[in-house]
Design a protein around this motif. Sequence first.
Motif, PDB file in Angstrom:
ATOM      1  N   GLU A 176      10.012   2.138   1.281  1.00 17.70           N
ATOM      2  CA  GLU A 176      10.791   2.999   0.397  1.00 17.70           C
ATOM      3  C   GLU A 176      10.114   4.355   0.253  1.00 17.70           C
ATOM      4  OE1 GLU A 176      12.110   3.159  -4.343  1.00 17.70           O
ATOM      5  OE2 GLU A 176      11.184   1.359  -3.482  1.00 17.70           O
ATOM      6  N   ILE A 177      10.887   5.431   0.389  1.00 20.75           N
ATOM      7  CA  ILE A 177      10.355   6.787   0.215  1.00 20.75           C
ATOM      8  C   ILE A 177      10.222   7.081  -1.276  1.00 20.75           C
ATOM      9  CG2 ILE A 177      10.797   9.246   0.557  1.00 20.75           C
ATOM     10  CD1 ILE A 177      12.164   8.574   3.161  1.00 20.75           C
ATOM     11  N   LEU A 178       9.016   7.420  -1.693  1.00 18.45           N
ATOM     12  CA  LEU A 178       8.738   7.675  -3.105  1.00 18.45           C
ATOM     13  C   LEU A 178       8.748   9.166  -3.440  1.00 18.45           C
ATOM     14  CD1 LEU A 178       5.765   5.163  -3.649  1.00 18.45           C
ATOM     15  CD2 LEU A 178       8.224   4.762  -3.949  1.00 18.45           C
ATOM     16  N   GLY A 179       8.555  10.001  -2.425  1.00 20.68           N
ATOM     17  CA  GLY A 179       8.536  11.442  -2.702  1.00 20.68           C
ATOM     18  C   GLY A 179       8.250  12.235  -1.449  1.00 20.68           C
ATOM     19  N   GLU A 180       8.535  13.533  -1.518  1.00 20.00           N
ATOM     20  CA  GLU A 180       8.290  14.432  -0.405  1.00 20.00           C
ATOM     21  C   GLU A 180       7.561  15.674  -0.903  1.00 20.00           C
ATOM     22  OE1 GLU A 180      11.990  15.336   1.456  1.00 20.00           O
ATOM     23  OE2 GLU A 180      12.307  13.297   2.228  1.00 20.00           O
ATOM     24  N   PHE A 181       6.776  16.245  -0.016  1.00 26.24           N
ATOM     25  CA  PHE A 181       6.035  17.465  -0.329  1.00 26.24           C
ATOM     26  C   PHE A 181       6.175  18.384   0.882  1.00 26.24           C
ATOM     27  CE2 PHE A 181       2.408  20.257  -0.262  1.00 26.24           C
ATOM     28  CZ  PHE A 181       2.135  20.540  -1.593  1.00 26.24           C
ATOM     29  N   GLY A 182       6.694  19.574   0.669  1.00 28.15           N
ATOM     30  CA  GLY A 182       6.855  20.504   1.769  1.00 28.15           C
ATOM     31  C   GLY A 182       6.753  21.935   1.309  1.00 28.15           C
ATOM     32  N   THR A 183       5.971  22.731   2.009  1.00 26.00           N
ATOM     33  CA  THR A 183       5.822  24.135   1.651  1.00 26.00           C
ATOM     34  C   THR A 183       5.271  24.917   2.827  1.00 26.00           C
ATOM     35  OG1 THR A 183       4.790  25.698   0.123  1.00 26.00           O
ATOM     36  CG2 THR A 183       3.502  23.765   0.717  1.00 26.00           C
ATOM     37  N   LEU A 184       5.733  26.153   2.942  1.00 24.11           N
ATOM     38  CA  LEU A 184       5.089  27.091   3.841  1.00 24.11           C
ATOM     39  C   LEU A 184       3.804  27.586   3.191  1.00 24.11           C
ATOM     40  CD1 LEU A 184       8.203  29.146   4.981  1.00 24.11           C
ATOM     41  CD2 LEU A 184       6.863  27.573   6.405  1.00 24.11           C
ATOM     42  N   VAL A 185       2.872  28.036   4.003  1.00 24.81           N
ATOM     43  CA  VAL A 185       1.578  28.504   3.493  1.00 24.81           C
ATOM     44  C   VAL A 185       1.264  29.841   4.159  1.00 24.81           C
ATOM     45  CG1 VAL A 185      -0.874  27.993   3.251  1.00 24.81           C
ATOM     46  CG2 VAL A 185       0.790  26.122   3.210  1.00 24.81           C
ATOM     47  N   ASN A 186       0.914  30.811   3.353  1.00 23.85           N
ATOM     48  CA  ASN A 186       0.492  32.098   3.888  1.00 23.85           C
ATOM     49  C   ASN A 186      -0.935  31.963   4.417  1.00 23.85           C
ATOM     50  OD1 ASN A 186      -0.252  34.722   4.438  1.00 23.85           O
ATOM     51  ND2 ASN A 186       0.649  35.567   2.575  1.00 23.85           N
ATOM     52  N   PRO A 187      -1.115  32.039   5.736  1.00 26.10           N
ATOM     53  CA  PRO A 187      -2.465  31.840   6.284  1.00 26.10           C
ATOM     54  C   PRO A 187      -3.371  33.044   6.111  1.00 26.10           C
ATOM     55  CG  PRO A 187      -0.950  32.352   8.048  1.00 26.10           C
ATOM     56  CD  PRO A 187      -0.132  32.290   6.781  1.00 26.10           C
ATOM     57  N   GLU A 188      -2.805  34.130   5.647  1.00 28.52           N
ATOM     58  CA  GLU A 188      -3.559  35.371   5.450  1.00 28.52           C
ATOM     59  C   GLU A 188      -4.211  35.831   6.755  1.00 28.52           C
ATOM     60  OE1 GLU A 188      -4.977  35.487   0.949  1.00 28.52           O
ATOM     61  OE2 GLU A 188      -5.870  33.753   1.980  1.00 28.52           O
ATOM     62  N   GLU A 189      -3.491  35.616   7.838  1.00 29.18           N
ATOM     63  CA  GLU A 189      -3.926  36.074   9.147  1.00 29.18           C
ATOM     64  C   GLU A 189      -2.699  36.172  10.046  1.00 29.18           C
ATOM     65  OE1 GLU A 189      -5.365  32.421  11.782  1.00 29.18           O
ATOM     66  OE2 GLU A 189      -6.540  32.538   9.908  1.00 29.18           O
ATOM     67  N   ARG A 190      -2.833  36.797  11.190  1.00 29.06           N
ATOM     68  CA  ARG A 190      -1.723  36.966  12.102  1.00 29.06           C
ATOM     69  C   ARG A 190      -1.296  35.632  12.703  1.00 29.06           C
ATOM     70  NH1 ARG A 190      -0.774  42.180  13.866  1.00 29.06           N
ATOM     71  NH2 ARG A 190       1.150  41.185  14.608  1.00 29.06           N
ATOM     72  N   VAL A 191      -0.002  35.502  12.952  1.00 27.51           N
ATOM     73  CA  VAL A 191       0.522  34.308  13.616  1.00 27.51           C
ATOM     74  C   VAL A 191       0.764  34.661  15.071  1.00 27.51           C
ATOM     75  CG1 VAL A 191       2.378  32.608  13.699  1.00 27.51           C
ATOM     76  CG2 VAL A 191       1.609  33.511  11.490  1.00 27.51           C
ATOM     77  N   PRO A 192       0.104  33.993  16.002  1.00 25.87           N
ATOM     78  CA  PRO A 192       0.300  34.304  17.421  1.00 25.87           C
ATOM     79  C   PRO A 192       1.756  34.111  17.831  1.00 25.87           C
ATOM     80  CG  PRO A 192      -1.670  32.951  17.113  1.00 25.87           C
ATOM     81  CD  PRO A 192      -0.946  32.963  15.796  1.00 25.87           C
ATOM     82  N   ALA A 193       2.163  34.899  18.820  1.00 23.14           N
ATOM     83  CA  ALA A 193       3.557  34.849  19.271  1.00 23.14           C
ATOM     84  C   ALA A 193       3.930  33.487  19.802  1.00 23.14           C
ATOM     85  CB  ALA A 193       3.776  35.931  20.334  1.00 23.14           C
ATOM     86  N   PHE A 194       2.978  32.831  20.516  1.00 24.52           N
ATOM     87  CA  PHE A 194       3.342  31.533  21.092  1.00 24.52           C
ATOM     88  C   PHE A 194       3.544  30.478  20.003  1.00 24.52           C
ATOM     89  CE2 PHE A 194      -1.191  30.847  20.659  1.00 24.52           C
ATOM     90  CZ  PHE A 194      -1.323  29.478  20.435  1.00 24.52           C
ATOM     91  N   THR A 212       0.822  -1.204   0.000  1.00 16.94           N
ATOM     92  CA  THR A 212       0.000   0.000   0.000  1.00 16.94           C
ATOM     93  C   THR A 212       0.862   1.263   0.000  1.00 16.94           C
ATOM     94  OG1 THR A 212      -1.780  -1.126   1.181  1.00 16.94           O
ATOM     95  CG2 THR A 212      -1.761   1.270   1.295  1.00 16.94           C
ATOM     96  N   THR A 213       0.430   2.261  -0.759  1.00 21.72           N
ATOM     97  CA  THR A 213       1.096   3.566  -0.766  1.00 21.72           C
ATOM     98  C   THR A 213       0.501   4.444   0.327  1.00 21.72           C
ATOM     99  OG1 THR A 213       1.489   3.418  -3.148  1.00 21.72           O
ATOM    100  CG2 THR A 213       1.611   5.608  -2.145  1.00 21.72           C
ATOM    101  N   PHE A 214       1.367   4.999   1.152  1.00 23.70           N
ATOM    102  CA  PHE A 214       0.947   5.876   2.246  1.00 23.70           C
ATOM    103  C   PHE A 214       1.491   7.281   2.014  1.00 23.70           C
ATOM    104  CE2 PHE A 214       1.247   1.623   4.056  1.00 23.70           C
ATOM    105  CZ  PHE A 214       0.023   1.487   4.694  1.00 23.70           C
ATOM    106  N   VAL A 215       0.693   8.272   2.355  1.00 18.77           N
ATOM    107  CA  VAL A 215       1.150   9.653   2.407  1.00 18.77           C
ATOM    108  C   VAL A 215       1.057  10.097   3.862  1.00 18.77           C
ATOM    109  CG1 VAL A 215       0.613  12.032   1.817  1.00 18.77           C
ATOM    110  CG2 VAL A 215       0.663  10.298   0.035  1.00 18.77           C
ATOM    111  N   VAL A 216       2.226  10.285   4.464  1.00 17.93           N
ATOM    112  CA  VAL A 216       2.296  10.688   5.872  1.00 17.93           C
ATOM    113  C   VAL A 216       2.365  12.206   5.903  1.00 17.93           C
ATOM    114  CG1 VAL A 216       3.551  10.430   8.034  1.00 17.93           C
ATOM    115  CG2 VAL A 216       3.533   8.552   6.366  1.00 17.93           C
ATOM    116  N   VAL A 217       1.392  12.832   6.534  1.00 16.06           N
ATOM    117  CA  VAL A 217       1.246  14.279   6.456  1.00 16.06           C
ATOM    118  C   VAL A 217       1.303  14.911   7.841  1.00 16.06           C
ATOM    119  CG1 VAL A 217      -1.279  14.140   6.515  1.00 16.06           C
ATOM    120  CG2 VAL A 217      -0.178  16.158   5.528  1.00 16.06           C
ATOM    121  N   LYS A 264       5.646  10.439   0.896  1.00 10.45           N
ATOM    122  CA  LYS A 264       4.971   9.302   0.271  1.00 10.45           C
ATOM    123  C   LYS A 264       5.887   8.091   0.369  1.00 10.45           C
ATOM    124  CE  LYS A 264       2.624   9.965  -3.486  1.00 10.45           C
ATOM    125  NZ  LYS A 264       2.245  10.203  -4.907  1.00 10.45           N
ATOM    126  N   VAL A 265       5.367   6.989   0.936  1.00  9.54           N
ATOM    127  CA  VAL A 265       6.166   5.769   1.124  1.00  9.54           C
ATOM    128  C   VAL A 265       5.362   4.548   0.696  1.00  9.54           C
ATOM    129  CG1 VAL A 265       7.527   6.717   3.037  1.00  9.54           C
ATOM    130  CG2 VAL A 265       5.391   5.528   3.520  1.00  9.54           C
TER     131      VAL A 265
END
Length: 577
Positions: A55-73, A24-29, A50-51
Amino acid sequence: MPHYHQETLDALFDDPRAATLFSTTFVVVDLETTGGAPDGGGITEIGAVKVRGGEILGEFGTLVNPEERVPAFITVLTGITEMMLMEAPTLETVLPSFLEFAQGAVWVAHNAPYDTGFLKAACTKHGYTWPKPIVFDTAAIARRAMIADEVPNHKLSTLARHFRSPTQPVHRALEDAKATVDVLHGLFARLGSLKVQTVGEVLEFVKAVSPAQRRKKHLAEGLPDGPGVYMFRGHKDRPLYIGTSSSIATRVRSYFTAAEKRARIDEMLNAAERVEAILCAHSLEAEVRELRLIAAHKPPYNRRSKYPERVVWLKLTSEAYPRLSVVREVQADGAAYLGPFGSRRFAELAAAGLYDALPLRQCTHKLSLRTQTPACALAELGRCPAPCEHRISPDDYEVQAAAPFRTATTGDPGPVVQGLMARIEALAEVERYEDAATIRGRMVAFLRTAIRQQRLAGLSALPEVVAARPSASGGWEIAVVRHGRLAGAGASPPRVHPQPTLDVVLATAETVQPGPGPTPRATPEETERILAWLERPETRLVKTDIGWSSPVHGAARWRPFLARAEAAASVRTDLDG
């Protein structure tokens, strides 16, 4: 020899739950968010790996602009600042790329409801169809697979250290996803020792399955997928539980899933050592075999059908002044019998109804035509014609008391029913409703048994009935019934004339001799199962030796009346409750 790598093994399975974990192909997110509610916004980072087959078949990584403030904590926890997110793509831009990356895979996350909740809300907000993926939650799997002494808690960081992951969680999406991959593989190794090897088995494992179910799950392996009887056997091959199913393999597997919650079955599984399967030609043969095996072995974890010998009958004795007697079996003595009753209590309830309707004596004395015996209190109360003191002649007693009972067992129970209805109406007129309800209960017990007896007797009187019904596979299910007993069973293959199969079944069918009573050579329950099968609309009668009939003015004509009486009793019970 060239190396063969099958990229689309999952496609071989119509049901992805049947696929092995290795194939089975898994995408661990993993997601990082602003800490708000999963309303489709607030995602600051998506990381996925993706594994398949380790065996690792691929990776997906990105920052996302939430279009809102990010709390300090959140910035302190993750290290993600608003400055880092200013040039990042928005979720609306990132989401289709992630969905494409994860398409067709089983999704995995630690505390999965949190991550999938954000992603599902995002699909709704931005107009994408939610793919309804199969989801594994490594936290839930760990809680089921690991004992308390192994780890103090089931946090991702704790499990990553336990499984010696080279990547430690740092509250960044891609790094945490990589750590979750190592935890997933460590858990898969643990599940393998528990014989949990497919996607569907993991989903069942995560549910509330008892230790006995997990430990004994291997007992369901290798069983046939067809109609028949299954028998759980324990120490020294002792039968523990017997059941039947149209698919033995599927039914036995269900005992090891979270859907099975009966405490006695869990206790049975603890004692079980193997499962024996007996394939049958069709469902009727399986049901009959089950009844016979339960009666023969009396397995401790079966509740029904264990003691068919405990049925009782009301017998009208052969005397000058006959009386009713509760007996265990029907004999060829020419006496009239009413039954079968499932218990002595129910037989006595019907007897009380007969005493209400007919002037039958209730004493157990052996009365003499020459010598009188002192009368009891019932005679003084007008509840008995006092044959003991010869206040009624044997001929009059026969006409008024004995003959209506005999007729009710083989023909019309109308005189008994009408007598009981007259008493009910008289009690109702003086507002003695509780007493009227008691008489009604007695009438129901009598009439239900009279209908059942005549119905069973009609089939048991036939030396042979051959019937067939179309099977789901396209062939024919064949049954040979002799004196109410299943004597032979077979199934003809599809697109083949059933006559050769029928000839074999007839030639090998059991010889059954006639006997006394409505079920002389089978238990009442077996004959009733046969009747239910014969009465299905699709069943075809192939032949009968003699005509199959019921009395013209028999008990069956009272079935609508019985249904109304039972419904009235049910309503009364509900009101009392």
